[in-house]
Design a protein around this motif. Sequence first.
Motif, short mmCIF file in Angstrom:
data_model
loop_
_atom_site.label_atom_id
_atom_site.label_comp_id
_atom_site.label_asym_id
_atom_site.label_seq_id
_atom_site.Cartn_x
_atom_site.Cartn_y
_atom_site.Cartn_z
N PHE A 182 0.46 -1.71 0.02
CA PHE A 182 -0.07 0.45 0.33
C PHE A 182 0.91 1.67 0.01
N ILE A 183 1.91 0.69 0.92
CA ILE A 183 3.26 2.16 0.60
C ILE A 183 2.93 3.01 -0.84
N TYR A 184 3.05 2.28 -2.00
CA TYR A 184 3.82 2.97 -2.78
C TYR A 184 2.31 3.92 -3.38
N SER A 185 1.59 3.43 -3.25
CA SER A 185 0.45 4.69 -3.52
C SER A 185 0.48 5.81 -2.95
N THR A 186 0.73 6.15 -1.77
CA THR A 186 0.66 7.18 -1.22
C THR A 186 1.78 8.64 -1.80
N SER A 187 2.37 8.26 -2.70
CA SER A 187 3.19 8.51 -3.59
C SER A 187 2.52 9.21 -4.14
N ARG A 188 1.43 9.19 -4.83
CA ARG A 188 0.32 9.87 -5.83
C ARG A 188 -0.14 10.12 -5.31
N MET A 189 -0.23 10.92 -3.66
CA MET A 189 -1.52 11.76 -2.78
C MET A 189 -0.90 12.78 -3.35
N ASP A 190 0.20 13.58 -1.85
CA ASP A 190 1.47 14.38 -2.30
C ASP A 190 2.40 13.79 -3.19
N TYR A 191 2.63 14.33 -4.89
CA TYR A 191 3.59 13.88 -5.11
C TYR A 191 4.69 14.88 -4.79
N LEU A 192 4.61 15.59 -4.53
CA LEU A 192 5.81 16.46 -3.81
C LEU A 192 6.71 15.99 -2.24
N SER A 193 5.87 15.59 -1.98
CA SER A 193 6.61 15.54 -0.46
C SER A 193 6.38 13.55 -0.65
N ILE A 214 -7.95 1.58 6.43
CA ILE A 214 -6.89 2.92 5.85
C ILE A 214 -7.63 4.32 5.83
N LYS A 215 -6.91 5.15 7.06
CA LYS A 215 -7.45 6.73 6.27
C LYS A 215 -5.56 7.34 6.51
N PHE A 216 -5.98 8.56 5.27
CA PHE A 216 -4.95 9.28 5.25
C PHE A 216 -5.71 10.46 6.31
N ARG A 217 -4.66 11.37 6.89
CA ARG A 217 -5.01 12.74 7.61
C ARG A 217 -3.94 13.35 6.34
N SER A 218 -4.37 13.87 5.45
CA SER A 218 -3.50 15.35 4.71
C SER A 218 -3.76 16.46 4.91
N PRO A 219 -2.61 16.96 5.09
CA PRO A 219 -2.56 18.78 5.15
C PRO A 219 -3.59 19.20 4.52
N GLY A 220 -3.42 18.88 3.32
CA GLY A 220 -4.01 19.62 2.09
C GLY A 220 -5.87 19.97 1.78
N PHE A 221 -6.28 19.33 1.97
CA PHE A 221 -7.78 19.22 2.88
C PHE A 221 -7.93 20.23 4.12
N VAL A 235 -1.59 20.66 -2.77
CA VAL A 235 -1.15 19.96 -4.31
C VAL A 235 -2.72 19.16 -4.05
N ILE A 236 -3.36 19.15 -5.52
CA ILE A 236 -4.53 18.94 -5.56
C ILE A 236 -4.49 17.35 -5.15
N PRO A 237 -3.89 16.30 -5.71
CA PRO A 237 -3.88 14.88 -5.60
C PRO A 237 -4.08 14.42 -4.27
N ASP A 238 -3.51 15.61 -3.18
CA ASP A 238 -3.50 15.22 -1.69
C ASP A 238 -4.25 15.34 -1.01
N ILE A 239 -5.56 16.44 -1.56
CA ILE A 239 -6.72 16.40 -0.67
C ILE A 239 -7.90 15.68 -1.72
#
Lengths: 158, 371
Positions: free
Chosen positions: B65-76, B330-337, B365-369
Motif C-alpha cells: 500500500f505504501i507505493y500509492s501514497t506517493s501518488r497523493m502529495d507527489y511533492l512530498s 486505512i485513513k490518511f489525514r492529508s494536510p492539504g484538505f 497539491v490537489i491529488p493530496d486533497i
Amino acid sequence: MFLKDYFNDIAQAVGSLLSGMRRTGYYFTHHKEIITEQYPDNRATLVLPERFRGEVVMPHNGQNEHRCTGCTACELACPNGTIKIVTKFELNAEGKRKKAVDAFVYHLELCTMCNLCIQACPTDAIKMAQSFEHSVYDRSQLTKILNKPESKLQEGVE
Amino acid sequence: MVEEIGTTDEGDLIINIGPQHPATHGVLHLVITLNGETVRKVEPHLGYIHRSIEKMCESLSYRQFIYSTSRMDYLSSHINNHCCAMTVEKGLQLEVPERAAVIRILMDELTRIASHVLWWGAMAMDIGAFTPFFHAFREREMINDIMEETCGARLTMNYMVPGGVQFDLHPNFHRRVKAFVKQLRNKLPEYDELVTHNAIFKSRTKGVGILSKEDAISYGCSGPTARASGVDCDIRKTYPYEGYEKLQFEQAMSTDGDTYSRYLVRMVEMRQSLSIIEQLIDNIPEGDFQAKTKAVLKLPKGEFYSRVETARGEFGVYIVSEGGTTPYRIKFRSPGFSNLSALDHTVRGQKIGDLVAIMGSFDLVIPDIDR
Ligand code: SF4
Ligand code: SF4
C-alpha cells in the motif's frame, strides 16, 4: 513628511526592481550557467543512473537461459496485477514432472515501477532496465512476454 | 448549482475557475461568487482526481500500500511513504536501524526543500513573475538527480519500506548532497533579491489574505500555513519522530498570518532544512539500512496511528488491523484538505486578483486533497 515617505517608497521600489533586473541581466550575459538539457538531441550521450527504474526485464544468458522458476512470488508481490505467470509442467532430467514458466506476461502499462517484484524474486531472475521511452501507438504493444521463445531455466537454479 | 445561485444577492456574479486552470495547480474547481471585484464566497469542488486510494489500500498488503501514497502529495512522496512505513513498524514493534533512520531524515529534508523550491517558483508565477520558476527548477533538478541515483526514481520513489529503506545510499550521495547544499546556500540570497525584496511582490502579498491564529486552529490548518499565523504545530518539534529530537533547528514562525508571512515561513524552512542536512550528512552511522522482516507482514489486531510533518503540514496514517495481511481500514489525514477548507474564510472580502496569490501561498497539491 508625507511627501518624503512617498518618494522614499518610490525610490525603494525602483531599487528593488533594479536589483532583480541585475540578476536577470547577469544570467542573460553568462551563457555558461545555462543548464537546459537538449533532450531528444542528446539521446546518444544521455546516461541514466543504474538504479533508475524504467521497465522490468528478464536477463537471458548466451545459451538463451533465464533464472525464472515460475514460483509466482513476484506476481503476489505486485500491487496492481502487472505480472501474470503462466506455468507448465516439464519433465526434468530424472523424468520427474516439474513446474516451469511458460510465459512471464508483463503489462508495462500497469506497472508503477515500485520495485517490489524485484525484491521478492528469490532467484534474481528479473531486474529493472533504464529505458524510459515507452510510447507506442497501441496499448496492446505494451504487454510483453519477458521470457524469450524457446528459453530454458538456467542449470542449477532452484 | 441552483442552490448556490439562490443564496446570491442581486448583482452578484458567479464564475468558475478550473477544473482545468493553471492557477489552481491541478484539477481543483472553484466556484466564486463575486460582487464587483470583491470575493464574497469561494466554494471548492473536489472529485476530479479522486482515485479512492484509501479503499484501494484495503486490498493491498502492508508492503504494497505504501507505493500509492506517493501518488497523493507527489511533492512530498518520501515523507508520505515514511509515515506509512512508520505506522506499519509501530504495529510490528520493529526497531529501525540507526543508519536507516538518518537516511530517512536526510531524504525527508531533501524532499521538503525540493517541494518548497518548486512552490517558490510557482508562487512567483501566480503573482506574475515568470523567471523565478526557471531558477527554482535549476535547484530542484539537483535534488531530483540525487533521488534518481539513490532511490531509482525522480518523483514516486517508494524508497521507504517497513524496516528501513530499499537501497543503501549511492556512493555519490555524499558528494552530491554537499554540492547541492553549497549551491542552494549561494542561490537563496538570489531568490530573496528576485522575489522577497521585490516591491511589487511585497505590495501584492503584505496584509493580503490574513488568517488569524484562532481560525487557523479551528480549521485544522497545519504546516507553514498555520505557522505563519502563529500556531506552533511543527510535528518535528512537538511530537518528534525518527530522531528529530536530537537535531538543532528552529520552528519557522510568524504571527502576521498574511500571504507574505506564509511566504517568509517557507523561505526560513528551506534554510532550516539545509542546516539539518548539514548536521547529518557527515555523521551517517554505519550499519544496516533495513531491519530484518518477514516476507509476509501481519499486523496484530488493533489501531495504529502515526504522523509526520510533510512540506505542507501534518500528514497522518491511521490503520485498523484485524490481524490479517491487509488492513481492515486505512485513513490518511492529508494536510492539504484542512488547509483548503480555510481558503473560503481567508479570501472573503478580498479582491479577485488576490485570490490566486492567497491560494498560491497555501501551497495546495490537489491529488493530496482529493485522494
Ligand atoms: S515494479 Fe511494481 S508494479 Fe511493476 S511489475 Fe514490479 S511489483 Fe508490479
Ligand atoms: S521472476 Fe522470480 S519471483 Fe517471479 S516467478 Fe520467476 S523466479 Fe519467481
